[in-house]
Motif scaffolding. Structure first.
Motif, PDB file in Angstrom:
ATOM      1  N   GLY A 285     -21.063 -58.657  56.840  1.00 21.25           N
ATOM      2  CA  GLY A 285     -21.180 -59.580  55.731  1.00 21.25           C
ATOM      3  C   GLY A 285     -21.052 -61.002  56.210  1.00 21.25           C
ATOM      4  O   GLY A 285     -20.203 -61.328  57.023  1.00 21.25           O
ATOM      5  N   LEU A 286     -21.917 -61.865  55.717  1.00 23.26           N
ATOM      6  CA  LEU A 286     -21.915 -63.261  56.157  1.00 23.26           C
ATOM      7  C   LEU A 286     -21.201 -64.135  55.136  1.00 23.26           C
ATOM      8  O   LEU A 286     -21.076 -63.775  53.981  1.00 23.26           O
ATOM      9  CB  LEU A 286     -23.351 -63.754  56.326  1.00 23.26           C
ATOM     10  N   ALA A 287     -20.786 -65.276  55.561  1.00 25.88           N
ATOM     11  CA  ALA A 287     -20.197 -66.246  54.643  1.00 25.88           C
ATOM     12  C   ALA A 287     -21.203 -66.561  53.548  1.00 25.88           C
ATOM     13  O   ALA A 287     -22.377 -66.729  53.796  1.00 25.88           O
ATOM     14  CB  ALA A 287     -19.846 -67.513  55.416  1.00 25.88           C
ATOM     15  N   GLY A 288     -20.742 -66.585  52.341  1.00 29.68           N
ATOM     16  CA  GLY A 288     -21.644 -66.821  51.215  1.00 29.68           C
ATOM     17  C   GLY A 288     -22.161 -65.545  50.619  1.00 29.68           C
ATOM     18  O   GLY A 288     -22.872 -65.544  49.621  1.00 29.68           O
ATOM     19  N   GLY A 289     -21.810 -64.396  51.258  1.00 27.32           N
ATOM     20  CA  GLY A 289     -22.153 -63.115  50.680  1.00 27.32           C
ATOM     21  C   GLY A 289     -23.545 -62.625  50.978  1.00 27.32           C
ATOM     22  O   GLY A 289     -23.976 -61.620  50.436  1.00 27.32           O
ATOM     23  N   SER A 290     -24.282 -63.294  51.844  1.00 23.12           N
ATOM     24  CA  SER A 290     -25.642 -62.842  52.144  1.00 23.12           C
ATOM     25  C   SER A 290     -25.600 -61.684  53.114  1.00 23.12           C
ATOM     26  O   SER A 290     -24.818 -61.688  54.054  1.00 23.12           O
ATOM     27  CB  SER A 290     -26.458 -63.985  52.732  1.00 23.12           C
ATOM     28  N   THR A 291     -26.416 -60.686  52.872  1.00 29.34           N
ATOM     29  CA  THR A 291     -26.464 -59.519  53.742  1.00 29.34           C
ATOM     30  C   THR A 291     -27.371 -59.795  54.925  1.00 29.34           C
ATOM     31  O   THR A 291     -28.502 -60.229  54.750  1.00 29.34           O
ATOM     32  CB  THR A 291     -27.002 -58.303  52.976  1.00 29.34           C
ATOM     33  N   ASP A 292     -26.857 -59.542  56.108  1.00 29.66           N
ATOM     34  CA  ASP A 292     -27.680 -59.630  57.302  1.00 29.66           C
ATOM     35  C   ASP A 292     -28.308 -58.269  57.540  1.00 29.66           C
ATOM     36  O   ASP A 292     -28.323 -57.416  56.679  1.00 29.66           O
ATOM     37  CB  ASP A 292     -26.800 -60.087  58.468  1.00 29.66           C
ATOM     38  N   THR A 293     -28.768 -58.056  58.723  1.00 27.50           N
ATOM     39  CA  THR A 293     -29.390 -56.796  59.095  1.00 27.50           C
ATOM     40  C   THR A 293     -28.459 -55.625  58.812  1.00 27.50           C
ATOM     41  O   THR A 293     -27.255 -55.714  59.031  1.00 27.50           O
ATOM     42  CB  THR A 293     -29.712 -56.838  60.589  1.00 27.50           C
ATOM     43  N   GLN A 294     -29.043 -54.529  58.344  1.00 30.53           N
ATOM     44  CA  GLN A 294     -28.276 -53.301  58.200  1.00 30.53           C
ATOM     45  C   GLN A 294     -28.634 -52.366  59.350  1.00 30.53           C
ATOM     46  O   GLN A 294     -29.793 -52.252  59.739  1.00 30.53           O
ATOM     47  CB  GLN A 294     -28.566 -52.636  56.852  1.00 30.53           C
ATOM     48  N   TYR A 295     -27.620 -51.687  59.847  1.00 33.13           N
ATOM     49  CA  TYR A 295     -27.791 -50.770  60.969  1.00 33.13           C
ATOM     50  C   TYR A 295     -27.491 -49.364  60.475  1.00 33.13           C
ATOM     51  O   TYR A 295     -26.421 -49.120  59.923  1.00 33.13           O
ATOM     52  CB  TYR A 295     -26.867 -51.152  62.127  1.00 33.13           C
ATOM     53  N   PHE A 296     -28.432 -48.479  60.703  1.00 34.12           N
ATOM     54  CA  PHE A 296     -28.354 -47.154  60.119  1.00 34.12           C
ATOM     55  C   PHE A 296     -27.886 -46.089  61.099  1.00 34.12           C
ATOM     56  O   PHE A 296     -28.168 -46.144  62.302  1.00 34.12           O
ATOM     57  CB  PHE A 296     -29.733 -46.749  59.574  1.00 34.12           C
ATOM     58  N   GLY A 297     -27.168 -45.111  60.545  1.00 33.79           N
ATOM     59  CA  GLY A 297     -26.825 -43.937  61.305  1.00 33.79           C
ATOM     60  C   GLY A 297     -28.000 -42.982  61.375  1.00 33.79           C
ATOM     61  O   GLY A 297     -29.055 -43.229  60.780  1.00 33.79           O
ATOM     62  N   PRO A 298     -27.832 -41.872  62.075  1.00 28.49           N
ATOM     63  CA  PRO A 298     -28.930 -40.919  62.262  1.00 28.49           C
ATOM     64  C   PRO A 298     -29.221 -40.072  61.035  1.00 28.49           C
ATOM     65  O   PRO A 298     -30.255 -39.405  60.978  1.00 28.49           O
ATOM     66  CB  PRO A 298     -28.448 -40.055  63.428  1.00 28.49           C
TER      67      PRO A 298
ATOM     68  N   GLY B 133     -37.452 -38.013  60.142  1.00 29.97           N
ATOM     69  CA  GLY B 133     -36.164 -37.345  60.259  1.00 29.97           C
ATOM     70  C   GLY B 133     -35.069 -38.168  60.921  1.00 29.97           C
ATOM     71  O   GLY B 133     -34.021 -37.628  61.257  1.00 29.97           O
ATOM     72  N   ARG B 134     -35.313 -39.464  61.067  1.00 24.77           N
ATOM     73  CA  ARG B 134     -34.329 -40.308  61.730  1.00 24.77           C
ATOM     74  C   ARG B 134     -33.826 -41.403  60.791  1.00 24.77           C
ATOM     75  O   ARG B 134     -34.313 -41.577  59.686  1.00 24.77           O
ATOM     76  CB  ARG B 134     -34.976 -40.978  62.959  1.00 24.77           C
ATOM     77  N   GLY B 135     -32.846 -42.152  61.286  1.00 18.31           N
ATOM     78  CA  GLY B 135     -32.385 -43.307  60.546  1.00 18.31           C
ATOM     79  C   GLY B 135     -33.368 -44.457  60.662  1.00 18.31           C
ATOM     80  O   GLY B 135     -34.339 -44.392  61.401  1.00 18.31           O
ATOM     81  N   LEU B 136     -33.109 -45.513  59.899  1.00 21.55           N
ATOM     82  CA  LEU B 136     -33.989 -46.675  59.923  1.00 21.55           C
ATOM     83  C   LEU B 136     -33.575 -47.642  61.021  1.00 21.55           C
ATOM     84  O   LEU B 136     -32.396 -47.768  61.336  1.00 21.55           O
ATOM     85  CB  LEU B 136     -33.944 -47.409  58.576  1.00 21.55           C
ATOM     86  N   VAL B 137     -34.562 -48.310  61.568  1.00 23.51           N
ATOM     87  CA  VAL B 137     -34.333 -49.309  62.613  1.00 23.51           C
ATOM     88  C   VAL B 137     -34.857 -50.642  62.118  1.00 23.51           C
ATOM     89  O   VAL B 137     -35.997 -50.745  61.662  1.00 23.51           O
ATOM     90  CB  VAL B 137     -35.040 -48.908  63.919  1.00 23.51           C
ATOM     91  N   HIS B 138     -34.024 -51.652  62.212  1.00 23.96           N
ATOM     92  CA  HIS B 138     -34.402 -52.986  61.762  1.00 23.96           C
ATOM     93  C   HIS B 138     -35.450 -53.576  62.697  1.00 23.96           C
ATOM     94  O   HIS B 138     -35.322 -53.502  63.922  1.00 23.96           O
ATOM     95  CB  HIS B 138     -33.166 -53.885  61.733  1.00 23.96           C
ATOM     96  N   LEU B 139     -36.496 -54.150  62.104  1.00 22.25           N
ATOM     97  CA  LEU B 139     -37.541 -54.771  62.897  1.00 22.25           C
ATOM     98  C   LEU B 139     -37.443 -56.294  62.869  1.00 22.25           C
ATOM     99  O   LEU B 139     -37.445 -56.947  63.913  1.00 22.25           O
ATOM    100  CB  LEU B 139     -38.924 -54.354  62.373  1.00 22.25           C
ATOM    101  N   ILE B 140     -37.391 -56.836  61.667  1.00 26.59           N
ATOM    102  CA  ILE B 140     -37.468 -58.287  61.568  1.00 26.59           C
ATOM    103  C   ILE B 140     -36.945 -58.740  60.210  1.00 26.59           C
ATOM    104  O   ILE B 140     -37.087 -58.015  59.218  1.00 26.59           O
ATOM    105  CB  ILE B 140     -38.923 -58.752  61.804  1.00 26.59           C
ATOM    106  N   LEU B 141     -36.323 -59.895  60.165  1.00 23.71           N
ATOM    107  CA  LEU B 141     -35.812 -60.490  58.935  1.00 23.71           C
ATOM    108  C   LEU B 141     -36.457 -61.852  58.770  1.00 23.71           C
ATOM    109  O   LEU B 141     -36.512 -62.634  59.720  1.00 23.71           O
ATOM    110  CB  LEU B 141     -34.287 -60.616  58.991  1.00 23.71           C
ATOM    111  N   ILE B 142     -36.928 -62.124  57.573  1.00 23.47           N
ATOM    112  CA  ILE B 142     -37.501 -63.437  57.282  1.00 23.47           C
ATOM    113  C   ILE B 142     -36.784 -63.995  56.058  1.00 23.47           C
ATOM    114  O   ILE B 142     -36.613 -63.309  55.049  1.00 23.47           O
ATOM    115  CB  ILE B 142     -39.036 -63.355  57.090  1.00 23.47           C
ATOM    116  N   ARG B 143     -36.320 -65.214  56.160  1.00 24.73           N
ATOM    117  CA  ARG B 143     -35.559 -65.825  55.072  1.00 24.73           C
ATOM    118  C   ARG B 143     -36.504 -66.474  54.073  1.00 24.73           C
ATOM    119  O   ARG B 143     -37.659 -66.775  54.370  1.00 24.73           O
ATOM    120  CB  ARG B 143     -34.564 -66.835  55.628  1.00 24.73           C
TER     121      ARG B 143
END
Lengths: 116, 110
Positions: free
Chosen positions: A96-109, B40-50
């Motif tokens: 979580g970033l300051a200001g409450g903006s969500t950054d990248t989410q990282y997923f489990g398998p 069948g896998r989890g998601l992988v982040h590619l790119i973020l654009i503001r």
């Protein structure tokens, strides 16, 4: 580096049985944690998210519950499974970033749950 | 509720061609992200654009964002068989949460 673990990888449960899926994150502190469900060939539905220990927000009223007993542990539970609970369950974390903006989410398998 | 809608739902192209996927959304956003999911896998982040950015590049990926049209596109250049996957856009409008679209299933034929 950060890693996220989910278990079990696959699960087959009878209708009416309880459920407990576990997710743990390593290498970071105070992450935001998320549980998603994905039906076959579909997008992700956010089920629960947590911004801290004991803080759980539910997105969809349903048969499931979530708990966060420790900073980096997120558990998805059910007392009695329904057929409609079948799906692919994904846990994710973000910083979580300051200001409450969500950054990248990282997923489990993910955990593939089949309710029979 | 669904925020992002990807188009097309499925795309099949020959290896070496470029693949373009589009995403439309309904409400104002803080950022838009693209993720990839192998079967069948989890998601992988590619790119973020503001929301204040219009274009972003990462390797063979190019993402554009048009906030006036509430749309984004993901371009994969010189596609490879390993690019075969589902691609999802996700928008952040409310703090701490992303809303995902239904995804585009991309198949690269060798």
């Amino acid at each position: 580096s950060q890693t996220i673990h989910q278990w079990p990888a696959t699960l087959v449960q009878p209708v009416g049985s309880p459920l407990s899926l576990e997710c743990t994150v390593e290498g970071t502190s105070n992450p935001n944690l998320y549980w998603y469900r994905q039906a076959a060939g579909r997008g992700l539905q956010l089920l629960f998210y947590s911004v801290g220990i004991g803080q759980i927000s539910s997105e969809v009223p349903q048969n499931l519950s979530a708990s966060r007993p420790q900073d980096r542990q997120f558990i998805l539970s059910s007392k009695k499974l329904l057929l409609s609970d079948s799906g692919f369950y994904l846990c994710a974390w973000s910083q979580g970033l300051a200001g409450g903006s969500t950054d990248t989410q990282y997923f489990g398998p993910g955990t593939r749950l089949t309710v029979l | 509720s669904q925020q992002g809608e990807e188009d097309p739902q499925a795309l099949s192209i020959q290896e070496g061609e470029n693949a373009t996927m589009n995403c439309s959304y309904k409400t104002s956003i803080n950022n838009l992200q693209w993720y990839r999911q192998n079967s069948g896998r989890g998601l992988v982040h590619l790119i973020l654009i503001r929301s204040n950015e219009r274009e972003k590049h990462s390797g063979r990926l190019r993402v554009t964002l048009d906030t006036s049209k509430k749309s984004s596109s993901l371009l994969i250049t010189a596609s490879r068989a390993a690019d075969t996957a589902s691609y999802f856009c996700a928008t952040e409008s409310r703090a701490q949460k992303l809303v995902f679209g239904q995804g585009t299933r991309l198949t690269i034929n060798p």
